[in-house]
Scaffold this active site. Structure first.
Site, PDB file in Angstrom:
ATOM      1  N   ASP A 123       0.857  -1.187   0.000  1.00 32.24           N
ATOM      2  CA  ASP A 123       0.000   0.000   0.000  1.00 32.24           C
ATOM      3  C   ASP A 123       0.891   1.235   0.000  1.00 32.24           C
ATOM      4  O   ASP A 123       0.835   2.064   0.902  1.00 32.24           O
ATOM      5  CB  ASP A 123      -0.928  -0.022   1.218  1.00 32.24           C
ATOM      6  CG  ASP A 123      -1.955   1.104   1.194  1.00 32.24           C
ATOM      7  OD1 ASP A 123      -2.032   1.807   0.175  1.00 32.24           O
ATOM      8  OD2 ASP A 123      -2.655   1.290   2.192  1.00 32.24           O
ATOM      9  N   PHE A 124       1.750   1.339  -1.037  1.00 37.83           N
ATOM     10  CA  PHE A 124       2.637   2.492  -1.150  1.00 37.83           C
ATOM     11  C   PHE A 124       1.849   3.667  -1.700  1.00 37.83           C
ATOM     12  O   PHE A 124       1.243   3.582  -2.761  1.00 37.83           O
ATOM     13  CB  PHE A 124       3.807   2.184  -2.070  1.00 37.83           C
ATOM     14  CG  PHE A 124       4.852   1.277  -1.455  1.00 37.83           C
ATOM     15  CD1 PHE A 124       4.649   0.688  -0.221  1.00 37.83           C
ATOM     16  CD2 PHE A 124       6.045   1.025  -2.106  1.00 37.83           C
ATOM     17  CE1 PHE A 124       5.599  -0.143   0.348  1.00 37.83           C
ATOM     18  CE2 PHE A 124       7.000   0.204  -1.555  1.00 37.83           C
ATOM     19  CZ  PHE A 124       6.787  -0.384  -0.336  1.00 37.83           C
ATOM     20  N   GLU A 125       1.895   4.784  -0.998  1.00 37.32           N
ATOM     21  CA  GLU A 125       1.179   5.986  -1.395  1.00 37.32           C
ATOM     22  C   GLU A 125       2.147   7.159  -1.426  1.00 37.32           C
ATOM     23  O   GLU A 125       3.363   6.977  -1.281  1.00 37.32           O
ATOM     24  CB  GLU A 125       0.003   6.246  -0.438  1.00 37.32           C
ATOM     25  CG  GLU A 125      -0.998   5.101  -0.370  1.00 37.32           C
ATOM     26  CD  GLU A 125      -2.144   5.362   0.595  1.00 37.32           C
ATOM     27  OE1 GLU A 125      -2.331   6.530   1.001  1.00 37.32           O
ATOM     28  OE2 GLU A 125      -2.850   4.401   0.956  1.00 37.32           O
ATOM     29  N   GLY A 126       1.605   8.349  -1.595  1.00 36.61           N
ATOM     30  CA  GLY A 126       2.432   9.548  -1.581  1.00 36.61           C
ATOM     31  C   GLY A 126       3.537   9.494  -2.608  1.00 36.61           C
ATOM     32  O   GLY A 126       3.314   9.243  -3.792  1.00 36.61           O
ATOM     33  N   GLN A 165      -7.438   1.840  -5.162  1.00 35.07           N
ATOM     34  CA  GLN A 165      -8.276   2.694  -4.320  1.00 35.07           C
ATOM     35  C   GLN A 165      -9.087   3.640  -5.209  1.00 35.07           C
ATOM     36  O   GLN A 165      -8.592   4.674  -5.646  1.00 35.07           O
ATOM     37  CB  GLN A 165      -7.402   3.505  -3.363  1.00 35.07           C
ATOM     38  CG  GLN A 165      -6.550   2.666  -2.425  1.00 35.07           C
ATOM     39  CD  GLN A 165      -5.658   3.524  -1.545  1.00 35.07           C
ATOM     40  OE1 GLN A 165      -6.007   4.645  -1.164  1.00 35.07           O
ATOM     41  NE2 GLN A 165      -4.491   2.996  -1.212  1.00 35.07           N
TER      42      GLN A 165
END
Length: 613
Positions: free
Chosen positions: A398-401, A489
């Protein structure tokens, strides 16, 4: 580019005065000015000039244009386009014209510094503009085409940094251009790899074709620009007859002779541990390391409806170290939290009931950048330690940013060169090889990192775009044979362009249908027909949605959830977006989060249970 504003043209005004004077003089002598009647061949060549069919026929720069129902000049829709500091929000269309012919371009605009014009005339390109039009104002100009001109581009635009402008009822009146003949029928149609739900087709190019219509059992499945495609959403163990027709402005050619193929039996096993999941699975994130307004939920209290439980979150000790730690929520922050022994016992009980429990890495606050080989190796060892300590079934990424972004020269998602992406792929392949086929691997990227790659891909090919656009695509593609679930998402997202080349926004079924259709159909990356992201299997896809109104932007009511499922799995109850197939084997739904669903009275879970029985 010269961005200075051109002066007003006085020639046209003086010409108007001379015309008026001439008419008055003729009247004084008893003569009348003769006006040439419109020729019978003259017609309005502008397509969808009133924007009643959205942006059909029009292309707007960088997604700056849309249609609105107010204010309008005529009908029920008008164009609204918003310039930026670096773009004048030009919207254009190309029309077929005759050489050596005179045309009148007219339209209604409102706003400041709005232009209407034509380019590619073969003589002198023209434009007319208004400095200020608080209400609808008509702009008109004429031009003559050159001796060999057969195409002209109409355009309207604003000016850099000015507010949004409007345009409506645009017409181009003059002799109709020669309509080209339909192209010849393609040849060489062959069926390549055929699976339970997909069939790869290819054929020879046809001169003069602008696209190709692909038919399955006599029904048009899709139109593509290249000479190959993979049809998805087919039924297992079913005989199909495929045909292809070439397309141009005049229509379709005759279809090819049919090519038949039979799809395989459904895959009941295979990589990624997917055989251990139910046909339709409910995936949820459990707040295991923190508390928020949703309150703490003990793992043992998660209902049996949840098939995959992602423990949120394992986080890095620093952005680039690769060292991941999982710290459970303390009792001071999470009243009622279970002990480590109770937590581990709950994991085993869930697994005994056929559920999968994963550690999810990253989240909103967990920035992970594997910039070096050392960080990659630390990531593998630290994640393995968490999995082994708690006896987990696998890993959710869940890598974001800014965890994933592309280097400027990284333009081929099939052969990435950006270190943080190359190292992540290597780390995940190592973990998969270490734990074997039973290892469950899932990913939860944001739409920005995936579907936005259809329009933009990093900065190498689209200068000035955010390097995170589509940055997950190399990882997904490299791990597609090992990937159990991809649940993008579909929330906290801006408008994203779908395969219909229209922007779709959160808030209804269409957004989920359009985003999911892209994953199951495949799409050219950054508009490059030679760089196509292949479709994923439907059993790999779960649609990501917020569980409740306060769980995140993009919440949709159960009725809209069911519309999306109906459309994608049955090709019924579809709204404004028409998918390229139907996928009964779609794996299911993912939600943020179990905690928020409990807070909302288990609305999301209950609707899933009712829909899938």
């Amino acid at each position: 580019m010269d961005r200075s504003r051109p002066p007003r043209s006085r020639t046209r005004a003086r010409r108007g005065l001379l015309t008026a004077f001439t008419a008055a003089a003729l009247a004084a002598t008893g003569l009348t000015a003769l006006s040439a009647p419109a020729r019978a061949a003259d017609t309005d060549l502008a397509r969808n000039g009133g924007f009643e069919s959205g942006l059909d026929g029009w292309t707007c720069a960088a997604g700056t244009g849309t249609t609105v129902d107010s204010p309008v000049h005529g009908g029920t829709s008008a164009l609204q386009a918003t310039p930026t500091a670096g773009d004048n929000a030009q919207c254009s269309q190309t029309v077929t014209v005759k050489p050596d012919a005179t045309y009148t371009l007219s339209g209604y605009v409102r706003g400041s510094y709005v232009y209407l014009g034509a380019s590619g005339t073969g003589t002198t390109d023209v434009s007319t503009w208004t400095q200020s039009a608080p209400d609808w104002q008509q702009l008109t100009t004429t031009f003559r085409t050159g001796p060999s001109t057969t195409k002209v581009t109409l355009f309207t635009h604003g000016w850099y940094g000015t507010p949004a402008y409007g345009a409506d009822d645009i017409t181009l009146v003059g002799p109709g251009g020669d309509t080209p003949a339909p192209p010849a029928a393609p040849s060489g149609l062959t069926a390549g790899t055929v699976t339970a739900t997909t069939a790869a087709l290819s054929w020879d190019a046809v001169p003069g074709a602008t696209g190709y219509a692909v038919y399955a059992n006599g029904t048009k499945s899709r139109t593509v620009t290249g000479t190959s495609t993979t049809l998805t959403g087919l039924s297992p163990e079913t005989a199909y007859s495929f045909q292809v027709a070439a397309v141009n402005d005049a229509g379709e050619s005759a279809r090819t002779a049919p090519v038949t193929a039979t799809t395989a039996a459904p895959d009941t096993g295979g990589p990624g541990g997917s055989a251990d999941l139910p046909a339709h699975a409910l995936v949820g994130y459990l707040h295991a390391s923190f508390a928020n307004g949703a309150g703490y939920t003990r793992l043992a209290d998660v209902p049996d409806s949840w098939d995959v439980i992602d423990l949120a979150f394992g986080e890095p000790t620093s952005t680039t170290s690769g060292d991941i730690r999982f710290t459970r929520c303390p009792a001071s922050e999470c009243p009622g939290v279970e002990s480590d022994a109770e937590f581990k016992a709950a994991i085993k009980a869930k697994q005994a009931a056929g559920k999968k429990v994963l550690i999810s890495i990253g989240g909103q606050n967990g920035q992970v950048q594997l910039t070096t080989a050392a960080a990659r190796d630390t990531f593998v060892s630290s994640v393995s330690k968490i999995i082994d300590e708690y006896g987990l079934d696998g890993l959710d990424v869940d890598f974001e940013g800014h965890s994933l972004s592309l280097d400027t020269d990284d333009t081929d998602f099939k052969n990435p060169t950006t270190p943080v992406i190359v190292n992540l792929i290597s780390a995940l392949k190592t973990l998969k090889a270490t734990y074997g086929d039973a290892f469950v691997l899932s990913m939860a990227p944001e739409t920005f990192f995936v579907q936005n790659g259809y329009q933009f891909y990093g900065t190498g090919k689209w200068g000035g775009q955010d390097p995170r656009c589509g940055a997950y695509l190399p990882v997904i593609h490299a791990l597609r044979d090992d990937l159990t679930l991809l649940h993008v998402q579909d929330y906290n997202s801006g408008p994203i362009m779908g395969l219909d080349n229209q922007y779709h926004s959160m808030g209804g079924a269409d957004f989920h249908i359009a985003m999911t259709d892209m994953l199951l159909t495949g799409f050219p990356v950054a508009g490059d027909a030679d760089n196509v992201f292949p479709p994923l299997r439907p059993d790999q896809i779960a649609i990501g949605m917020p569980a409740a109104t306060n769980a995140g932007n993009g919440y949709v009511a159960p009725a809209e959830v069911n519309k999306a499922l109906d459309c994608l799995t049955k090709n019924t109850n579809c709204g404004g977006y028409a998918p390229h197939g139907s996928w009964p084997a779609l794996r299911g739904l993912m939600t943020w989060s179990v905690n928020w669903d409990r807070f909302g009275g288990w609305e999301f879970q209950k609707n899933f249970d009712a829909y899938f029985g």
